[in-house]
Structures are given as C-alpha cells and as structure tokens.
Design an enzyme around this catalytic site. Structure first.
Site, PDB file in Angstrom:
ATOM      1  N   TYR A  65      39.147  76.639  42.964  1.00 42.13           N
ATOM      2  CA  TYR A  65      38.083  75.921  42.230  1.00 42.13           C
ATOM      3  C   TYR A  65      37.267  75.054  43.182  1.00 42.13           C
ATOM      4  CZ  TYR A  65      36.116  73.416  38.157  1.00 42.13           C
ATOM      5  OH  TYR A  65      35.283  72.894  37.189  1.00 42.13           O
ATOM      6  N   ARG A  79      29.268  74.024  41.970  1.00 40.25           N
ATOM      7  CA  ARG A  79      30.271  74.264  40.920  1.00 40.25           C
ATOM      8  C   ARG A  79      29.827  73.670  39.591  1.00 40.25           C
ATOM      9  NH1 ARG A  79      35.890  71.701  42.416  1.00 40.25           N
ATOM     10  NH2 ARG A  79      35.087  69.906  41.287  1.00 40.25           N
ATOM     11  N   SER A 110      32.265  68.339  36.324  1.00 38.32           N
ATOM     12  CA  SER A 110      33.122  68.844  37.396  1.00 38.32           C
ATOM     13  C   SER A 110      32.330  69.329  38.596  1.00 38.32           C
ATOM     14  CB  SER A 110      34.031  69.959  36.863  1.00 38.32           C
ATOM     15  OG  SER A 110      35.053  69.409  36.071  1.00 38.32           O
TER      16      SER A 110
END
Ligand code: BGC
Length: 460
Positions: free
Chosen positions: A185, A190, A197
């Site tokens: 991740y 992102r 996030s």
C-alpha cells in the site's frame, strides 16, 4: 511501541544484525541501515537497490543505483526492468533457496498465521487503558486474532524483515510452517478519489521509481526467508478507482502509473513466491451490475499483463469496509443492488473472471463487519459508528470461491481524521455516521477500538 522483551527476542533471532560483520545473505547497507556494513569472508556487500545491500557469495558485481538523498526519497535510480540492478546478482537466496513452486491449493492450508507483533502491541497497550476488567480482557484477546500488516510507507519495511525472521524461527522451533499476511500500500498519488489515506509518494516527484524501490526492498526481505509463506493484498482501492473514478482528475492522471506499479508489484512479488489478491473494492462499489463487467475486464487484463502467474490467486473484497459476507437481510441502504452483500458480489464476479480464463479465488475482510445496518449511505467508509469486530478469520468459508475470511484492516486503526484543518481531511470522516473526533488514518483510535470490542459479533 514495541516492548523491551520484543527487542530482546529479535536480538537473539537476528545475530547477523548486531554482529560486526553481516553473514551470508545478511543486510549490509541501504538507506536508513544502521547495522554492519561489511560482510563475512567469501561474500561481498552488493547494492541490490538504494534501500538494501546484501552479502552475496563471491566477488562484487556492478550496480547502477544512484542515491542522491535521504530516507525514503530517491532522486535517480537505474531502471529495474533489465538493468544491472535486478539482474546483476548471479546467485542469491532465490538461486540457492528458491521459493517453493506455486501451489494450486488454498494458500493457508497447512500453515499457521503469524500474528503481527505490531498489532499485538497496539492491542496490548489499548487493553491496559480499559478500566473495566471484563472488557479489558476481551480487548486483550484481540491480539490473538490474525490481521494483516500494512506496509503503508517505506519506513515500515524493516519491520517486515524482523517479522519474517521471527516467523522463520518460530516455524523451525515448532515444526509448524508460518504464513505472514501483508498489505502492499504505497502507490504514488495513493487514494486518488479521497484524501484520508494520501501517501508518501507523488507521481510528479519520481513516484514510480520510488514505488519500484519500495517493492524491491520488500522483495529483498522476503527472498531471505523461503520457508515463510507470504500472502499479500495488493493496493487497496487502486484498481477499483480506475473502474469508477476516472472522472476524478487525480485518478485519471494516475491511471498509467497505477497500472505500471501494480504490474511491477505483481511480477516481482511472484518471483519470490508471494500469494497475492488484488483489491476489488466491495459489493457497494464494483458490485453494482453496471460495474461488474468493466471490473472483471480490468482485473483479468492486469492478471494477463502480469503473466497469469499462479501466485496471483485472485481478489480481496471488503478491505477496511463494513459489509457482511452474508447479510441476514439486505440493509436498506443497498436498495437497487441485487449484490447486497459480499457473497452475492463474489458469486456475480467470479464467473466473469472464469469466462476470461482465470479461476480466481477470493478473500473477504470481515474484521469490522460484526454489526450491520449502521450506515446512512452505502458509500460511507470512515470510522462507522457502532461497528463491532466480525467473523474470525477462517478457511471454513462455505464458498468454493472464497479461500479465507480474513481481518485485513487492523481494527482500532483509524480510517481518517475528522480534523478539518488536516491536509488529509476528508469530509466523509465528519458525516453523522462517522465516529468523532478521529485521529489520522492508520493511527490508533482508542474509543473506536473499545466499541469494536464491546459490539463484537460473535462476542469476544
Ligand atoms: C491507512 C494506513 C493504515 C491502514 C490500516 C489506511 O486507511 O491509510 O496508513 O496502515 O489503513 O490501518
């Protein structure tokens, strides 16, 4: 916060990290490395990537990595596809100790899940803060339920190395093979359709090269422990955003880079035997009838572009979300979607993948799905009030398509801040069904954890 006992245990497990010289295959350098920088005789410290140098047998090989700055930022690196960085190591752990060949079985079968020390420490600290002794002991028991370790920044990767070393040692001492669960991740740009996030890399600032180095560093850790099985969820939300959110400028701009980076992750993690599930959103996102076919097309294309590796097992659904696997009755907010829970979504998607030649299997996050009918809208995702821990991880899933019910989101870690002055503030986290005040995504949210414990279903 890791306890002193935890560090003491690591020191005994990892003598090479504290000795004067690193052992064969040991780490001997890289950004942030503070251990030995010379190797035992017969081996040479070799730069595999800016973050990881390793003691390889024999004499030095040439690499072209150029590190011009600090910590997690690399301003210039060699290309990883075919340059000396990835091909220069004539032998290596994969050469002498290759990972076991891919198994067609359920990846969890025959393995014990290694409990994340990071989450165990978070939970132990949280349980101590609870004064009611019954609730506190229920809370403490959550540390024994396996979750995934999120590698949400480069800085977390050294932890992975220590967990793999501990898992390997545990496997040897108990005779039970260990399985480590991780989430990849760290895509540049992102969380392109939300803010909570947003990550450390940006496409405009060398993001793809930085991401490739992030993957290289993870690969370098994993290849040292071929006896430990690793299962990974690949990039929550990323491909789902490419299916439905290309109207968001940041997602449209990220499309090519996301695809290139996900391909890099899949192909390189497959080389070291990692079993992978790409994130596939959830029933209330890609499970809408109009989204199923475009989703199936994208996932099969990504699988094909990654060489149809048997290590790419399938898809992960409901990651960090709140849907039931099998709802007793449809939540009213799901109205209009026949796929009102995860099992309906999976049963609708799996045949489309099969038609394209992919016998994909699934894993489903049920970590926070214990209480249903608590959201005002199906799209709400942030710290939903009243949520409880859900069905425990099990391979007894009742579905031919589902390898395991899992807890991917470590319950108690926040989904996003409710502080409107934070750069990562997303207004979803201030909706009436979001618990507030909430800290930054990924950080510990004690009040929320306590509700998850007391509302757990089945009870703790
Ligand atoms: C956060 C990550 C965190 C993960 C698991 C995500 O929402 O952005 O930082 O690791 O949740 O808690």
């Amino acid at each position: 916060m890791k306890s002193t006992a935890f560090f003491a245990a690591l020191v005994t497990l990892l003598p090479a990290y504290v000795a004067g010289q690193a052992s064969e295959w040991g780490q001997c350098g890289g950004i942030g490395w503070t251990g030995p920088t010379t190797c035992v005789s017969g081996t040479t410290c070799t730069v595999l990537n800016p973050y990881y140098s390793q003691c390889l047998p024999g004499s030095a090989v040439t690499t072209t990595s150029v590190i011009t700055s600090h910590s997690s930022s690399v301003s210039s690196v060699s290309s990883h596809s075919g340059s000396s960085t990835s091909t220069s190591s004539p032998t290596g752990p994969t050469g002498t100790n290759p990972p076991p060949p891919p198994s067609a079985n359920n990846p969890w079968t025959g393995f014990q899940i290694f409990l994340s020390p990071y989450y165990a420490n978070e939970v132990a600290a949280a349980a101590k803060q609870i004064t009611d002794p019954t609730l506190s002991s229920k809370a403490a028991s959550v540390a024994n339920i396996p979750t995934f370790t999120w590698l949400d920044s480069v800085a977390k990767i050294p932890d992975l190395g220590t967990y793999l070393a501990s898992a390997s040692a545990l496997g040897k001492s108990t005779g039970t093979k260990q399985l480590v669960q991780i989430v990849i991740y760290d895509l540049p740009d992102r969380d392109c359709a939300a803010k909570a996030s947003n990550g450390e890399f940006s496409i405009a600032n060398n993001g793809q090269a930085n991401y490739e180095n992030y993957i290289d560093q993870i690969v370098a850790q994993i290849q040292q422990f071929p006896d430990v099985r690793v299962v990974a969820v690949i990039e929550p939300d990323s491909l789902a955003n490419l299916v439905t959110n290309l109207n968001v400028q940041k997602c449209a701009n990220a499309k090519t880079t996301y695809l290139a980076c996900v391909n890099y992750a899949l192909t390189n993690l497959a080389k070291v035997g990692v079993y992978m599930y790409m994130d596939a959103g959830h029933a209330g996102w890609l499970g809408w009838p109009a989204n199923l076919s475009p989703a199936a097309q994208l996932f099969t294309q990504v699988w094909q572009n990654a060489g149809k590796s048997p290590f790419i097992k399938g898809l992960a659904t409901n990651v960090a979300n709140y849907n039931a696997l099998q709802a007793a009755s449809p939540d009213p907010i799901t109205q209009g979607n026949p796929n009102y829970d995860e099992i309906h979504y999976i049963n609708a998607l799996a045949p489309l993948l099969q038609q394209a030649g992919w016998d994909a299997t699934f894993i489903v996050d049920q970590g926070r799905s214990g209480v249903q009918n608590i959201r005002q809208q199906w799209g709400d995702w942030c710290n939903i009030k009243g949520a409880g821990f859900g069905t425990r991880p099990t391979t007894n899933t009742g579905s031919q398509f589902i390898d395991s019910i899992v807890w991917v989101k470590p319950g108690g870690e926040c989904d996003g801040t409710s502080n409107s002055s934070s750069p990562r503030y997303d207004s979803t986290c201030s909706l009436p069904d979001a618990a507030q005040p909430a800290p930054e995504a990924g950080t510990w949210f004690q009040a929320y954890f306590q509700t998850l414990v007391s509302a757990a279903n089945p009870p703790l």
